[in-house]
Design a protein around this motif. Structure first.
Motif: not given
Length: 185
Positions: A117-127
């Motif tokens: 979750i941290t990585n996906l948020n950091t990478e901006g995968v979702f708006n």
């Protein structure tokens, strides 16, 4: 597939008909069971779940072979095949029973889920930020028989055509190499 390699993962990503259909198609997934978890009522029935007052989420329990597919790969596919940024909702399905959640079995799953979750948020995968709940697995109650293997038995039904088929098409396009051989074609 040796019994020593079998592990369990539990995810909630909206209607369990959708998540069940997605994970049944993955190489290394031995079994997927639709059910209810995360709430307070013992042995809930579907009619109680749909009220939203039980606290349970529609979830799936996945038995998988770690020699073929990893927990991180399951997490990646989980996040790619539902919207983890909407609170208590997936598409037209609304209520806490449709929340995005990972019910971890041990500290390793908890940590891997939080890191993902941290990585996906950091990478901006979702708006928008991910709102997926990460909680310890309590009791898991199998859903009624007519909910099990739902898509495979009802693929011509409207919900399956309009909601599940697009998820399966995305799975086929994005994760073809992870699909069971008979599904890849």
């Amino acid at each position: 597939m040796g019994k020593n390699n079998l592990k369990t993962a539990v995810f909630a990503g909206g209607c369990f008909w959708c998540t069940e259909a997605v994970f049944q198609r993955l190489e290394g997934v031995h079994q997927v069971v639709s059910g209810y978890t995360g709430g307070t009522i013992k042995n809930p029935a579907y009619r109680e779940i749909t009220s939203g007052r039980t606290g349970h989420a529609e979830a799936i329990k996945i038995e998988y072979d770690t020699d073929i597919i990893s927990y991180n790969e399951l997490l990646e596919i989980f996040f790619a095949t539902h919207d983890p940024t909407t609170l208590n909702r997936q598409g037209a399905d609304r209520g806490t029973q449709y929340r995005s959640a990972i019910f971890y079995i041990d500290d390793d799953q908890k940590e891997r889920s939080q890191i993902m979750i941290t990585n996906l948020n950091t990478e901006g995968v979702f708006n928008d930020p991910i709102v997926t709940e990460v909680a310890a697995l309590g009791a898991f109650y199998n859903a009624e028989d007519y909910h099990q293997n739902y898509y495979n038995q009802n693929s011509n039904q409207g919900y399956c055509q309009f909601v599940i088929n697009p998820k399966l098409s995305k799975l086929q396009a994005t994760y073809k190499s992870k699909l069971k051989k008979e599904i890849q074609n």
